[in-house]
Design an enzyme around this catalytic site. Structure first.
Site, short mmCIF file in Angstrom:
data_model
loop_
_atom_site.label_atom_id
_atom_site.label_comp_id
_atom_site.label_asym_id
_atom_site.label_seq_id
_atom_site.Cartn_x
_atom_site.Cartn_y
_atom_site.Cartn_z
CD GLN A 36 -3.06 -0.74 2.31
OE1 GLN A 36 -2.72 0.13 3.26
NE2 GLN A 36 -4.25 -1.56 2.02
CG HIS A 59 -9.01 3.67 8.24
ND1 HIS A 59 -9.79 2.98 9.42
CD2 HIS A 59 -7.63 3.08 8.42
CE1 HIS A 59 -8.94 2.53 10.04
NE2 HIS A 59 -7.80 2.41 9.58
#
Length: 404
Positions: A142, A362
């Site tokens: 990521q 998030h």
């Protein structure tokens, strides 16, 4: 899905494997000292304790720092967690980006609550990172993938650690749900799962091969369409028998088929069930990943990992419930993909629109960091066609890869 998806095999060499700090303006590449010009200017100050307050802030801030050549200082790292500061997985991700950007990282020590990062120039080639724990390789990917897309040429990543770990995407989830979603921004990828690794031993290994782009394309994902198929994979590895995977499959399938969701009536459910080969998954573990594909090309997911005190039936039902939640909310991505789209929307050339379910913390955190480090601007509105969904729009900065 095959345990070992071999699309390309290359020898991968390690660049700066350790977690030590780099001093001065020199770094090591392939054993040879190389001079790189570091980004100048004042550090952008980032509070690592705000909003989500975890590793996501580190990953996104350091990635954007490398891409935009902006020095950053992050303080209060994971301050709200039971055990604050950097852990092995965070350190490995930071040093991987340091290497990709030829930069200088200070404060890169276990337990550190403050780091500074001054990036250099993005590089191509072969890079390796090893958490030496069951730390999730998908979280390493990521932080690294956005940087690779603006490199001068092809980048290969050899990542080692946990491929199927709690509190992180499973590798099958990453390759079959996450990567297909973000590739809609206009880039190509290949991958190879060499070996799976589970908590607590880790030992997994995955290779990613990424081709850089001139610019990322904006996305318009506003129509979730109708679900046309549901498929997935459940596995057992190590000392666990095949029947564990069978129980995962049976419970998940039953939960989906008996759910009172009109949109899923008559939709086929096909879940591949298998025992991992001992060579590609030597340690014990189990899990299930489910995918719903829609008429407009949306890819939604649900997943769960087996655990010693949780029955396979409960695990299978948990994965199914996640998938059903994603379908019912009427979004074009599920809640775990939602925040991962933000950095690409911010970097894309033009206006992106994404319809999603309830906006997660998030995602709000990702927007906060993106707006702090870029000139991208986001807007969140109610979805007029679906009162359970939201519309996220962004005017991206149109980052250009000047190497191409």
């Amino acid at each position: 899905m095959k345990t070992c998806k071999s699309v390309m095999k290359k020898a991968v060499t390690t660049i700066a494997r350790d977690n030590s700090e780099i001093s001065g303006d020199n770094f090591m590449e392939g054993g040879k000292e190389n001079n790189t010009k570091l980004a100048t200017g004042e550090f952008v100050e980032i509070d690592g304790s705000v909003m989500e307050g975890g590793g996501q802030i580190l990953r996104m801030a350091v990635g954007l720092s490398a891409l935009l050549a902006k020095p950053i200082r992050i303080c209060n790292i994971r301050a709200g967690r039971a055990s604050p500061g950097l852990k092995a997985q965070h350190l490995t991700g930071l040093t991987l980006v340091r290497d990709l950007a030829g930069g200088r990282l200070d404060g890169g020590e276990f337990g550190s609550v403050v780091i500074t990062f001054r990036p250099g120039q993005l590089r191509c080639g072969q890079f390796s990172a090893d958490t030496r724990t069951a730390g999730a390789v998908c979280l390493l990917a990521q932080v690294a993938v956005p940087c690779t897309l603006f490199a001068p040429s092809l980048v290969s990543l050899n990542l080692r650690g946990g491929t199927n770990a709690q509190m992180a995407p499973q590798i099958d989830e990453y390759t079959e749900i996450f990567l297909p979603n973000i590739s809609k921004f206009g880039f190509e990828f290949e991958f190879e799962v060499v070996r799976k690794g589970f908590f607590p031993k880790g030992g997994g290994e995955v290779n990613f091969f990424l081709k850089p782009v001139k610019q990322l394309k904006p996305i318009t994902m506003t129509d979730p369409g109708v679900v046309e198929s549901i498929y997935g994979w459940s596995f057992a590895a190590g000392n666990l028998p095949l029947r564990v995977a069978d129980q995962l499959t049976s419970a998940a399938k039953q939960h989906i088929l008996t759910a009172d969701i009109p949109a899923l009536r008559g939709v086929p459910v096909n879940i591949e069930t298998y025992k991992e080969d001992s060579g590609s998954a030597p340690h014990s573990g189990s899990g299930i990943v489910l995918v719903a594909k829609t008429s407009t090309g949306c890819i939604l997911g649900g997943s769960a990992l087996g655990a010693p005190r949780i029955s396979p039936e409960e695990t299978g039902m948990k994965a199914a419930e996640e998938l059903l939640e994603a379908v019912e909310c009427g979004g074009c991505v599920d809640k775990y993909i939602q925040d991962q789209m933000i950095i690409f929307m911010a970097l894309a050339a033009g206006s992106s629109t994404l319809v999603t379910g309830p906006v997660t913390l998030h995602t709000e955190t990702a927007i906060h960091i993106a707006e702090k480090l870029t000139k991208a601007r986001f807007k969140i509105d109610n979805c007029p066609e679906n009162n359970r969904a939201w519309v996220i729009t962004c005017q991206g900065v149109g980052l250009v890869n000047h190497h191409l």
